[in-house]
Design a protein around this motif. Sequence first.
Motif, short mmCIF file in Angstrom:
data_model
loop_
_atom_site.label_atom_id
_atom_site.label_comp_id
_atom_site.label_asym_id
_atom_site.label_seq_id
_atom_site.Cartn_x
_atom_site.Cartn_y
_atom_site.Cartn_z
N UNK A 112 -7.76 -15.04 2.25
CA UNK A 112 -7.23 -13.68 2.13
C UNK A 112 -8.16 -12.76 1.35
N UNK A 113 -8.00 -11.46 1.64
CA UNK A 113 -8.65 -10.36 0.92
C UNK A 113 -7.53 -9.50 0.36
N UNK A 114 -7.80 -8.81 -0.73
CA UNK A 114 -6.75 -8.01 -1.36
C UNK A 114 -7.28 -6.67 -1.81
N UNK A 115 -6.53 -5.61 -1.49
CA UNK A 115 -6.82 -4.27 -1.98
C UNK A 115 -5.74 -3.89 -2.98
N UNK A 116 -6.15 -3.62 -4.20
CA UNK A 116 -5.21 -3.32 -5.28
C UNK A 116 -4.55 -1.97 -5.08
N UNK A 153 -6.14 -13.04 6.04
CA UNK A 153 -5.09 -12.06 5.80
C UNK A 153 -5.65 -11.00 4.87
N UNK A 154 -5.35 -9.73 5.14
CA UNK A 154 -5.72 -8.67 4.21
C UNK A 154 -4.43 -8.14 3.60
N UNK A 155 -4.29 -8.26 2.28
CA UNK A 155 -3.12 -7.77 1.55
C UNK A 155 -3.44 -6.41 0.95
N UNK A 156 -2.68 -5.39 1.36
CA UNK A 156 -2.84 -4.04 0.84
C UNK A 156 -1.73 -3.74 -0.16
N UNK A 157 -2.11 -3.30 -1.36
CA UNK A 157 -1.12 -2.96 -2.37
C UNK A 157 -0.33 -1.72 -1.97
N UNK A 158 0.99 -1.86 -1.92
CA UNK A 158 1.89 -0.77 -1.57
C UNK A 158 2.48 -0.15 -2.83
N UNK A 159 2.77 -0.99 -3.80
CA UNK A 159 3.27 -0.59 -5.11
C UNK A 159 2.83 -1.68 -6.07
#
Length: 305
Positions: free
Chosen positions: A67-71, A119-125
Amino acid sequence: MPTMRSAEYDARFRAAAFAWLSTRSDDGAPMVTREELLSFCFEGERIPLIDHNRGIRRPKVLRGAVSLLTTYRPSPQAAPYEDAFGEDGLLRYKYRSTDPQQADNRAVRGSMEDRLPMIWFYGIAQSQYLAIFPVYAVAEEATGHQFVVSTDVPVESIAQAPPSVLEREYRAVQTYRRVHQPVFRARVMHAYERRCAMCRLAHPSLLDAAHIRRDKHPMGIPAVSNGMALCKIHHAAYDQDILGVRPDLKVEVRLDILHEVDGPMLRHGLQEMAGVRLEVPRSRVQRPDPSAIEERYTQFTAANR
């Protein structure tokens, strides 16, 4: 010490993670919390899908990054995606540090070389994420310290030659549909507590994330401050300049609509919106940008002279 498992185990793990995320749907979008991602279990073993303090996650038992994550960043000055969308229509994900041989960067490279879905996880809150999957690392741009990521096709389908105009447009449309649009919608829905800002309707399937400055506007950034949660009829009416929003955030109705005689939908759905004040987010940085509201209201008044 956990050891790397077989390619077959790796494939089973990724398939199980995708299947689990598919069950976490919020009006069609897989929404998950940080706690849930850290607690993910596979075949009786807890194997988190994100790291505690890193954007790239590669469990020791897997063969590449999973996975990759955008804070999440609430400030409109840190607008999402502005550093992640290339002219070729593909996404970019920055290295961890600038060293291409850093372990996390090697993990993404491993997924790229083995054509593994991620998976790319995008921060929503805060501690809440939208999951986009599968995504593939398809190239590396060492001078920019970043990987090129496709949301549509794996590495073997990306041509090495520069993409044509049609290819760039296709990729941009795919990225908008699979990433920009759902992330923008999820952030706006969360900020407006899943209610129409005009009529307070609270059925998410009947709500849209409306742009104030349209998404094709040079300043139409996909930030919450450039959006409003509107029910579908009020979104359409806003886009058609039937409804406008004044700088004081009160709704104005086009004069001919106010004087028209028709059924209850016109009366209750449109005419009674006149003078209603928008219900806006509690967070100041997520409230409608005053300059965007004023600009759009000027367009509304010009269209109705």
